[in-house]
Write a protein that holds these residues in place. Sequence first.
Motif, mmCIF file in Angstrom:
data_model
loop_
_atom_site.group_PDB
_atom_site.id
_atom_site.type_symbol
_atom_site.label_atom_id
_atom_site.label_comp_id
_atom_site.label_asym_id
_atom_site.label_seq_id
_atom_site.Cartn_x
_atom_site.Cartn_y
_atom_site.Cartn_z
ATOM 1 N N LYS A 169 -46.783 -12.335 -5.193
ATOM 2 C CA LYS A 169 -46.079 -12.034 -6.440
ATOM 3 C C LYS A 169 -46.945 -12.332 -7.657
ATOM 4 C CE LYS A 169 -41.601 -12.873 -4.350
ATOM 5 N NZ LYS A 169 -40.517 -13.852 -4.182
ATOM 6 N N TYR A 217 -43.748 -6.108 -12.704
ATOM 7 C CA TYR A 217 -42.468 -5.874 -12.034
ATOM 8 C C TYR A 217 -41.681 -4.801 -12.758
ATOM 9 C CZ TYR A 217 -43.438 -10.249 -9.640
ATOM 10 O OH TYR A 217 -44.019 -11.231 -8.893
ATOM 11 N N THR A 218 -40.978 -4.004 -11.982
ATOM 12 C CA THR A 218 -40.103 -2.991 -12.565
ATOM 13 C C THR A 218 -38.849 -3.687 -13.091
ATOM 14 O OG1 THR A 218 -38.855 -2.589 -10.532
ATOM 15 C CG2 THR A 218 -40.897 -1.304 -10.850
ATOM 16 N N LYS A 254 -33.312 -8.127 -9.817
ATOM 17 C CA LYS A 254 -33.047 -8.705 -8.501
ATOM 18 C C LYS A 254 -33.547 -10.145 -8.392
ATOM 19 C CE LYS A 254 -32.882 -4.355 -5.997
ATOM 20 N NZ LYS A 254 -33.569 -3.437 -5.086
ATOM 21 N N MET A 255 -34.589 -10.494 -9.137
ATOM 22 C CA MET A 255 -35.134 -11.854 -9.097
ATOM 23 C C MET A 255 -34.320 -12.843 -9.920
ATOM 24 S SD MET A 255 -39.161 -11.467 -9.559
ATOM 25 C CE MET A 255 -40.087 -10.203 -8.771
ATOM 26 N N ASP A 263 -35.865 -3.121 -12.271
ATOM 27 C CA ASP A 263 -34.998 -3.371 -11.115
ATOM 28 C C ASP A 263 -35.443 -4.619 -10.348
ATOM 29 O OD1 ASP A 263 -32.797 -2.576 -9.352
ATOM 30 O OD2 ASP A 263 -34.384 -2.167 -7.880
ATOM 31 N N GLU A 264 -36.754 -4.790 -10.169
ATOM 32 C CA GLU A 264 -37.267 -5.975 -9.480
ATOM 33 C C GLU A 264 -36.946 -7.239 -10.273
ATOM 34 O OE1 GLU A 264 -41.195 -4.485 -7.047
ATOM 35 O OE2 GLU A 264 -41.335 -4.607 -9.244
ATOM 36 N N ARG A 265 -37.093 -7.166 -11.605
ATOM 37 C CA ARG A 265 -36.774 -8.332 -12.444
ATOM 38 C C ARG A 265 -35.291 -8.674 -12.336
ATOM 39 N NH1 ARG A 265 -40.497 -5.873 -16.118
ATOM 40 N NH2 ARG A 265 -38.799 -5.064 -17.372
#
Length: 90
Positions: A23, A33-34, A40-41, A36-38
């Motif tokens: 990461k 990070y996209t 989800k995190m 969407d990834e942010r």
Amino acid sequence: SESGKLKLLLLGAGESGKSTIFKQMKLLYGQGYTPDERFKMRPFLIGNVIEGAVDIYRAAETVGITIKDSKAVKAGEMLLDVKDTRKFTE
């Protein structure tokens, strides 16, 4: 082309930090990070912050440090009662 790519094999026991290294590499040297990834995190990040604050609050007591600020004491006691950090992400 494949010839210009560098491949890295991360080996290690569970919980040794392989995913963390990946990461960090993605963040520092990749595209980041996209959105969407942010998103989800977010629950994991908030949970880690709360867990760290609880650890500090407990450690202060363990080593004999008295927390004098009443707001900090109230916040620490509230965090000790948190059972599910997901409620902070909604």
